[in-house]
Write a protein that holds these residues in place. Sequence first.
Motif, PDB file in Angstrom:
ATOM      1  N   LEU A 151       0.856  -1.181   0.000  1.00 44.28           N
ATOM      2  CA  LEU A 151       0.000   0.000   0.000  1.00 44.28           C
ATOM      3  C   LEU A 151       0.891   1.230   0.000  1.00 44.28           C
ATOM      4  CD1 LEU A 151      -2.276  -1.351   2.799  1.00 44.28           C
ATOM      5  CD2 LEU A 151      -3.113  -0.764   0.529  1.00 44.28           C
ATOM      6  N   ILE A 152       0.718   2.099  -0.970  1.00 48.24           N
ATOM      7  CA  ILE A 152       1.447   3.367  -1.005  1.00 48.24           C
ATOM      8  C   ILE A 152       0.524   4.403  -0.371  1.00 48.24           C
ATOM      9  CG2 ILE A 152       2.519   5.118  -2.472  1.00 48.24           C
ATOM     10  CD1 ILE A 152       4.025   2.436  -2.371  1.00 48.24           C
ATOM     11  N   THR A 153       0.960   4.968   0.748  1.00 47.08           N
ATOM     12  CA  THR A 153       0.120   5.888   1.512  1.00 47.08           C
ATOM     13  C   THR A 153       0.499   7.355   1.336  1.00 47.08           C
ATOM     14  OG1 THR A 153       1.524   5.515   3.437  1.00 47.08           O
ATOM     15  CG2 THR A 153      -0.449   4.144   3.237  1.00 47.08           C
ATOM     16  N   GLY A 154       1.629   7.605   0.697  1.00 50.82           N
ATOM     17  CA  GLY A 154       2.094   8.963   0.445  1.00 50.82           C
ATOM     18  C   GLY A 154       3.181   8.912  -0.599  1.00 50.82           C
ATOM     19  N   PRO A 155       3.730  10.047  -0.981  1.00 43.31           N
ATOM     20  CA  PRO A 155       4.797  10.054  -1.987  1.00 43.31           C
ATOM     21  C   PRO A 155       6.002   9.208  -1.534  1.00 43.31           C
ATOM     22  CG  PRO A 155       3.990  12.277  -1.617  1.00 43.31           C
ATOM     23  CD  PRO A 155       3.376  11.404  -0.564  1.00 43.31           C
ATOM     24  N   GLY A 156       6.137   8.029  -2.126  1.00 47.05           N
ATOM     25  CA  GLY A 156       7.264   7.148  -1.819  1.00 47.05           C
ATOM     26  C   GLY A 156       7.189   6.461  -0.465  1.00 47.05           C
ATOM     27  N   ILE A 157       6.032   6.510   0.192  1.00 45.21           N
ATOM     28  CA  ILE A 157       5.887   5.940   1.537  1.00 45.21           C
ATOM     29  C   ILE A 157       4.804   4.858   1.501  1.00 45.21           C
ATOM     30  CG2 ILE A 157       5.262   6.417   3.935  1.00 45.21           C
ATOM     31  CD1 ILE A 157       6.163   9.306   3.424  1.00 45.21           C
ATOM     32  N   GLY A 158       5.070   3.748   2.183  1.00 46.62           N
ATOM     33  CA  GLY A 158       4.071   2.705   2.237  1.00 46.62           C
ATOM     34  C   GLY A 158       4.575   1.474   2.970  1.00 46.62           C
ATOM     35  N   THR A 159       3.715   0.470   3.043  1.00 50.08           N
ATOM     36  CA  THR A 159       4.043  -0.787   3.711  1.00 50.08           C
ATOM     37  C   THR A 159       3.507  -1.942   2.883  1.00 50.08           C
ATOM     38  OG1 THR A 159       2.013  -0.791   4.992  1.00 50.08           O
ATOM     39  CG2 THR A 159       3.942   0.238   6.021  1.00 50.08           C
ATOM     40  N   GLY A 160       3.959  -3.143   3.226  1.00 46.70           N
ATOM     41  CA  GLY A 160       3.470  -4.312   2.522  1.00 46.70           C
ATOM     42  C   GLY A 160       3.977  -5.588   3.157  1.00 46.70           C
ATOM     43  N   ALA A 161       3.739  -6.689   2.473  1.00 44.95           N
ATOM     44  CA  ALA A 161       4.154  -7.999   2.937  1.00 44.95           C
ATOM     45  C   ALA A 161       4.571  -8.825   1.731  1.00 44.95           C
ATOM     46  CB  ALA A 161       3.013  -8.684   3.681  1.00 44.95           C
ATOM     47  N   CYS A 162       5.587  -9.684   1.930  1.00 46.13           N
ATOM     48  CA  CYS A 162       6.064 -10.560   0.862  1.00 46.13           C
ATOM     49  C   CYS A 162       6.152 -11.992   1.364  1.00 46.13           C
ATOM     50  CB  CYS A 162       7.445 -10.130   0.372  1.00 46.13           C
ATOM     51  SG  CYS A 162       7.487  -8.535  -0.466  1.00 46.13           S
ATOM     52  N   LEU A 163       5.779 -12.920   0.507  1.00 50.16           N
ATOM     53  CA  LEU A 163       5.848 -14.338   0.790  1.00 50.16           C
ATOM     54  C   LEU A 163       6.681 -14.990  -0.309  1.00 50.16           C
ATOM     55  CD1 LEU A 163       4.907 -16.791   2.467  1.00 50.16           C
ATOM     56  CD2 LEU A 163       2.891 -16.888   0.971  1.00 50.16           C
ATOM     57  N   PHE A 164       7.763 -15.680   0.091  1.00 47.35           N
ATOM     58  CA  PHE A 164       8.640 -16.353  -0.865  1.00 47.35           C
ATOM     59  C   PHE A 164       8.240 -17.819  -0.958  1.00 47.35           C
ATOM     60  CE2 PHE A 164      10.687 -12.474  -0.057  1.00 47.35           C
ATOM     61  CZ  PHE A 164      11.655 -12.247  -1.019  1.00 47.35           C
ATOM     62  N   SER A 165       8.506 -18.430  -2.096  1.00 43.97           N
ATOM     63  CA  SER A 165       8.069 -19.805  -2.327  1.00 43.97           C
ATOM     64  C   SER A 165       8.760 -20.821  -1.419  1.00 43.97           C
ATOM     65  CB  SER A 165       8.271 -20.195  -3.794  1.00 43.97           C
ATOM     66  OG  SER A 165       9.635 -20.081  -4.162  1.00 43.97           O
ATOM     67  N   ASP A 166       9.883 -20.439  -0.798  1.00 50.30           N
ATOM     68  CA  ASP A 166      10.545 -21.349   0.145  1.00 50.30           C
ATOM     69  C   ASP A 166      10.044 -21.160   1.582  1.00 50.30           C
ATOM     70  OD1 ASP A 166      11.713 -18.943   0.851  1.00 50.30           O
ATOM     71  OD2 ASP A 166      13.781 -19.650   0.602  1.00 50.30           O
ATOM     72  N   GLY A 167       9.002 -20.339   1.738  1.00 54.29           N
ATOM     73  CA  GLY A 167       8.393 -20.126   3.049  1.00 54.29           C
ATOM     74  C   GLY A 167       8.844 -18.872   3.773  1.00 54.29           C
ATOM     75  N   ALA A 168       9.817 -18.146   3.236  1.00 54.60           N
ATOM     76  CA  ALA A 168      10.284 -16.912   3.884  1.00 54.60           C
ATOM     77  C   ALA A 168       9.176 -15.864   3.857  1.00 54.60           C
ATOM     78  CB  ALA A 168      11.528 -16.383   3.178  1.00 54.60           C
ATOM     79  N   LYS A 169       9.018 -15.173   5.007  1.00 53.03           N
ATOM     80  CA  LYS A 169       7.998 -14.134   5.151  1.00 53.03           C
ATOM     81  C   LYS A 169       8.672 -12.827   5.533  1.00 53.03           C
ATOM     82  CE  LYS A 169       4.483 -17.437   6.656  1.00 53.03           C
ATOM     83  NZ  LYS A 169       3.508 -17.780   7.704  1.00 53.03           N
ATOM     84  N   TYR A 170       8.268 -11.768   4.844  1.00 50.81           N
ATOM     85  CA  TYR A 170       8.871 -10.449   5.075  1.00 50.81           C
ATOM     86  C   TYR A 170       7.785  -9.379   5.201  1.00 50.81           C
ATOM     87  CZ  TYR A 170      13.550 -12.050   3.820  1.00 50.81           C
ATOM     88  OH  TYR A 170      14.765 -12.691   3.811  1.00 50.81           O
ATOM     89  N   GLN A 171       8.101  -8.378   6.026  1.00 51.03           N
ATOM     90  CA  GLN A 171       7.297  -7.168   6.083  1.00 51.03           C
ATOM     91  C   GLN A 171       8.039  -6.115   5.277  1.00 51.03           C
ATOM     92  OE1 GLN A 171       6.147  -5.821   9.979  1.00 51.03           O
ATOM     93  NE2 GLN A 171       4.390  -4.742   9.129  1.00 51.03           N
ATOM     94  N   MET A 172       7.317  -5.350   4.480  1.00 49.47           N
ATOM     95  CA  MET A 172       7.907  -4.397   3.532  1.00 49.47           C
ATOM     96  C   MET A 172       7.636  -2.964   3.996  1.00 49.47           C
ATOM     97  SD  MET A 172       6.648  -4.088  -0.437  1.00 49.47           S
ATOM     98  CE  MET A 172       7.648  -5.278  -1.253  1.00 49.47           C
ATOM     99  N   HIS A 173       8.673  -2.107   3.908  1.00 50.77           N
ATOM    100  CA  HIS A 173       8.540  -0.689   4.234  1.00 50.77           C
ATOM    101  C   HIS A 173       9.131   0.140   3.105  1.00 50.77           C
ATOM    102  CE1 HIS A 173       7.396  -1.212   8.481  1.00 50.77           C
ATOM    103  NE2 HIS A 173       8.118  -2.317   8.382  1.00 50.77           N
ATOM    104  N   PHE A 174       8.333   1.042   2.530  1.00 47.12           N
ATOM    105  CA  PHE A 174       8.795   1.981   1.503  1.00 47.12           C
ATOM    106  C   PHE A 174       9.159   3.294   2.185  1.00 47.12           C
ATOM    107  CE2 PHE A 174       6.089  -0.772  -1.028  1.00 47.12           C
ATOM    108  CZ  PHE A 174       6.834  -0.933  -2.184  1.00 47.12           C
TER     109      PHE A 174
END
Length: 176
Positions: A151-174
């Motif tokens: 989700l982009i909440t402002g100019p160049g700012i946002g958050t998200g989540a990523c799931l990799f096929s090997d099971g790795a889980k990440y939280q994303m910060h823009f």
Amino acid sequence: MSRTAFAAALTAATALSACVVLPLDPQTGQPYVHHSAQAPHVVTVMQPPSMPPVPQQVVLTARLYPLNAQANKAGLLTAVVVDHQGGRGSFTVGYLGDALQGEATRVDAGYAAFGRVHQEVLGPTTRAFSGQRGIANGFGGRGINAQCEYLITGPGIGTGACLFSDGAKYQMHFGS
């Protein structure tokens, strides 16, 4: 002359009455200068219409923070989303020595699958998503892929989540 031929000739003359052909200088691409016969001291320069500006791409950098043991093997990651300003872009992230590359796409609030990655990565809970939604997918030469939602909440700012096929889980910060 028949009525049909006359009507065709009249239509062609009307359609072409507003057309003007301007010779262009092949070296500069600019129209040749035209000197008026009635007023030789007046110079008229015809300019072609200017093209609208080409939208500039926007580069968004995101940090991916590990959330489980599998993600801890790779540690903190940096992803790059290049938004080509047409709702689509490219996505790149380095993971365990491999460069995963793919696409990023903006989606609207009606996109039914949005929220699945957030739920798998962050756990089942009711979330209120606000901001410009996007999805990104990348695939690497070693067979690992990543699916992200953000989700982009402002100019160049946002958050998200990523799931990799090997099971790795990440939280994303823009943003910086």
